[in-house]
Write a protein that holds these residues in place. Structure first.
Motif, PDB file in Angstrom:
ATOM      1  N   GLY A 142     -12.096 -18.280  30.566  1.00 37.83           N
ATOM      2  CA  GLY A 142     -13.136 -19.607  31.183  1.00 37.83           C
ATOM      3  C   GLY A 142     -14.263 -19.505  31.084  1.00 37.83           C
ATOM      4  O   GLY A 142     -15.260 -20.382  31.245  1.00 37.83           O
ATOM      5  N   ASN A 143     -15.067 -18.160  31.100  1.00 37.32           N
ATOM      6  CA  ASN A 143     -16.485 -18.033  31.044  1.00 37.32           C
ATOM      7  C   ASN A 143     -16.868 -18.351  29.613  1.00 37.32           C
ATOM      8  O   ASN A 143     -16.203 -18.351  28.671  1.00 37.32           O
ATOM      9  CB  ASN A 143     -16.819 -16.482  31.362  1.00 37.32           C
ATOM     10  CG  ASN A 143     -16.664 -16.348  32.869  1.00 37.32           C
ATOM     11  OD1 ASN A 143     -16.535 -17.418  33.878  1.00 37.32           O
ATOM     12  ND2 ASN A 143     -16.760 -15.130  33.414  1.00 37.32           N
ATOM     13  N   THR A 165     -20.280 -18.408  33.918  1.00 38.29           N
ATOM     14  CA  THR A 165     -19.006 -18.914  34.623  1.00 38.29           C
ATOM     15  C   THR A 165     -19.059 -20.472  34.597  1.00 38.29           C
ATOM     16  O   THR A 165     -20.278 -21.117  34.384  1.00 38.29           O
ATOM     17  CB  THR A 165     -18.906 -18.658  36.237  1.00 38.29           C
ATOM     18  OG1 THR A 165     -19.875 -19.303  36.851  1.00 38.29           O
ATOM     19  CG2 THR A 165     -18.832 -17.156  36.128  1.00 38.29           C
ATOM     20  N   PRO A 166     -18.000 -21.138  34.698  1.00 39.35           N
ATOM     21  CA  PRO A 166     -18.032 -22.498  34.651  1.00 39.35           C
ATOM     22  C   PRO A 166     -19.104 -23.143  35.806  1.00 39.35           C
ATOM     23  O   PRO A 166     -19.300 -24.410  35.769  1.00 39.35           O
ATOM     24  CB  PRO A 166     -16.526 -23.048  35.120  1.00 39.35           C
ATOM     25  CG  PRO A 166     -15.693 -21.787  34.436  1.00 39.35           C
ATOM     26  CD  PRO A 166     -16.638 -20.428  34.796  1.00 39.35           C
TER      27      PRO A 166
END
Length: 221
Positions: A142-143, A165-166
């Motif tokens: 997700g990063n 990160t998001p």
């Protein structure tokens, strides 16, 4: 089976394609906006150096305060301090009772660019040719992993990678040297806008400590 193969193939192609320039621009601007609105940061860090077949791992706590104040407090495998009040830098080894002191202008250290993380962040200016890393995976799913050529410390760093990160936090920085050596910083437990005393970013040496002043420090202790 054919449909499944085609779907998998298209997915792999999508993963391999570079992130569009507009998306890179938007992500960089979002990271800039996140950090430029902060007054202070604290995190646990792990520093990993790899080079000449050797690996060194150190860890401790990082504190940053606007403008350009830093405190790297190493606890493992041995204690040491790297402190800057924005104008003066101290590097102290308690076990050797040795202190080095210099001005920020003479500092030539891979940790120094992080002092500008608060208030003056502009990734696309700092990292030329900013792009998404497609041949490596981020540590956390997700990063996003970005790479670029740093404008700071010319000749000493060939590439910098950032894992984001998001929520637009930088959780990993990899600094690559022309000779193949790398210094990697991993950050955890970020605390934003904590009340940090100014005393945290100054240093009064204990009596009897040997001090070396005015020397150019770097590239890293």
């Amino acid at each position: 089976m054919t449909r499944r193969f085609c779907a998998c193939f298209l997915l792999l192609v999508a993963i391999a394609l570079p992130m569009p320039a507009q998306d890179i621009h938007q992500l960089a601007r979002a990271v800039d906006d996140h950090y430029n609105h902060l007054r202070s940061l604290q995190a646990d860090f792990t520093e990993i150096y790899r080079g000449d077949g050797a690996e060194r791992v150190e860890s401790g706590t990082l504190s940053l305060k606007k403008p350009r104040k830093m405190r790297w407090e190493y606890r493992s495998p041995k204690e040491k301090l790297f402190i800057s009040d924005g104008e003066v830098v101290w590097f102290y080894l308690p076990a050797e009772r040795q202190l080095r002191k210099t001005s920020v202008r003479k500092l030539n250290d891979v940790r120094s660019p992080l002092a500008f993380l608060l208030g003056k962040t502009k990734l696309e200016n700092e990292l030329q040719g900013l792009s998404k890393v497609v041949d490596q995976s981020p540590l956390e799913a997700g990063n996003t992993l970005l790479r670029g050529i740093p404008q700071a410390m010319p000749g000493q760093l060939s590439e910098v990678q950032l894992e984001i990160t998001p929520s637009k936090q930088i959780v990993r920085i990899v600094l690559m040297e022309p000779d193949g050596g790398t210094t990697e910083f991993r950050f955890a437990n970020w605390k934003e806008n904590q009340r940090l005393s100014g005393n945290l970013f100054s240093f009064n040496p204990p009596p009897g400590v040997e001090s070396v002043e005015g020397a150019e420090l770097g590239p890293q202790f």
